[in-house]
Motif scaffolding. Structure first.
Motif, short mmCIF file in Angstrom:
data_model
loop_
_atom_site.label_atom_id
_atom_site.label_comp_id
_atom_site.label_asym_id
_atom_site.label_seq_id
_atom_site.Cartn_x
_atom_site.Cartn_y
_atom_site.Cartn_z
N ALA A 196 56.11 33.03 -67.84
CA ALA A 196 56.87 33.05 -69.10
C ALA A 196 56.98 31.65 -69.68
N LEU A 197 57.25 30.65 -68.83
CA LEU A 197 57.37 29.28 -69.31
C LEU A 197 56.03 28.74 -69.80
N GLN A 198 54.96 29.09 -69.11
CA GLN A 198 53.65 28.61 -69.51
C GLN A 198 53.24 29.14 -70.89
N ARG A 199 53.73 30.31 -71.25
CA ARG A 199 53.37 30.90 -72.53
C ARG A 199 54.20 30.37 -73.69
N MET A 200 55.28 29.67 -73.39
CA MET A 200 56.18 29.21 -74.44
C MET A 200 55.59 28.05 -75.22
N GLY A 230 56.23 23.65 -67.23
CA GLY A 230 56.03 25.09 -67.29
C GLY A 230 55.34 25.68 -66.07
N GLY A 231 54.81 24.83 -65.18
CA GLY A 231 54.09 25.35 -64.02
C GLY A 231 54.63 24.85 -62.69
N HIS A 232 54.47 23.56 -62.43
CA HIS A 232 54.79 23.04 -61.10
C HIS A 232 56.28 23.15 -60.77
N LEU A 233 57.16 22.81 -61.72
CA LEU A 233 58.59 22.85 -61.43
C LEU A 233 59.10 24.27 -61.15
N PRO A 234 58.86 25.26 -62.03
CA PRO A 234 59.35 26.61 -61.70
C PRO A 234 58.70 27.19 -60.47
N ARG A 235 57.43 26.85 -60.22
CA ARG A 235 56.77 27.36 -59.02
C ARG A 235 57.43 26.79 -57.76
N LEU A 236 57.80 25.52 -57.80
CA LEU A 236 58.47 24.89 -56.67
C LEU A 236 59.82 25.57 -56.39
N VAL A 237 60.62 25.77 -57.43
CA VAL A 237 61.94 26.36 -57.25
C VAL A 237 61.83 27.82 -56.81
N ASP A 238 60.91 28.56 -57.41
CA ASP A 238 60.73 29.97 -57.03
C ASP A 238 60.30 30.09 -55.57
N SER A 239 59.41 29.19 -55.13
CA SER A 239 58.96 29.26 -53.73
C SER A 239 60.10 28.91 -52.77
#
Length: 244
Positions: A107-111, A171-180
């Motif tokens: 979702a963030l990557q598409r914004m 939009g990619g690395h930060l949310p992926r880190l927190v989600d993981s």
């Protein structure tokens, strides 16, 4: 036994500090409260519109000549009230939009860049209470950097290298880190765990990278100003000398 007690004390202290001592945690709490009030108000307003609309429709029908007697009103009013009451159980359209079927990262990557930093800040603030205490200073720095970056990202062209770098990180690395991190079992996210140290270090790195992007943006703006300054000097001051 003493080791277990020490672990409980460390985790209790970590929980209290996350809830009380972090600006990011306070932002997350306030954001949830505002959203809750906004959603409750939206549902109540929708229920009132439904109830009034149905009554108004029945009044119009009676004015138009339909046979609407006392018995009809006696049945209609409880039915209208029940319909309005049932509508309270359904989320508002805005609430449904905030719950996309895709992942947060996608979702963030598409914004668009114009809203990316603000939405990523909301995403991180909403999850601040789930981060270990040691990671909260870095989370606060990230939120401050995102707020600083937002007005400048809105003015960047999508094909600029710094825009691509910001999109990949925010939009990619930060949310992926927190989600993981959030996907780990609770037992592996304890305050004294190795994973707690790792997420803290990783967020520190993200904060440093965002600071570097801010510096690069400042350098780009300064360079653009110097170029425009030289153009004005060359175009007008030097041009006046040539005309003389």
């Amino acid at each position: 036994m003493s080791r277990d007690l020490e672990r409980v004390l460390v985790e209790t202290e970590d929980f209290l500090m996350r809830q009380i001592g972090s600006n990011a945690a306070r932002q997350a709490h306030m954001r949830r409260v505002r959203r809750g009030f906004g959603e409750a108000f939206g549902r109540g307003r929708r229920a009132a519109i439904i109830f009034i609309g149905l009554i108004f429709s029945l009044i119009i029908a009676s004015i138009a000549g339909a046979s609407v007697g006392f018995f009809t009103w006696l049945i209609a009013l409880p039915a209208f009230f029940l319909a309005a009451l049932v509508s309270l159980s359904f989320p508002t359209r805005g609430s449904r939009r905030r719950e996309p079927a895709i992942s947060h990262e996608e979702a963030l990557q598409r914004m668009p860049l114009a809203t990316l930093a603000d939405r990523c800040g909301e995403y991180l603030a909403d999850r601040a209470s789930d981060l270990p205490r040691a990671a909260l200073p870095a989370a606060d720095q990230i939120l401050a950097r995102l707020s600083q970056l937002q007005p400048h990202l809105a003015n960047l062209r999508a094909n600029e290298p710094i825009a691509g770098e910001a999109r990949r990180l925010i939009g990619g690395h930060l949310p992926r880190l927190v989600d993981s991190w959030l996907a780990l079992p609770p037992g592996e996210r304890g305050a004294a765990s190795e994973n707690s140290r790792r997420i803290s270090e990783s967020l520190d790195i993200v904060a440093d990278e965002l600071a570097e992007i801010c510096r690069n943006l400042d350098a780009c703006r300064n360079s653009s100003f110097v170029v425009e300054h030289r153009f004005i000097e060359t175009r007008y001051r030097d041009g006046e000398l040539d005309r003389e």
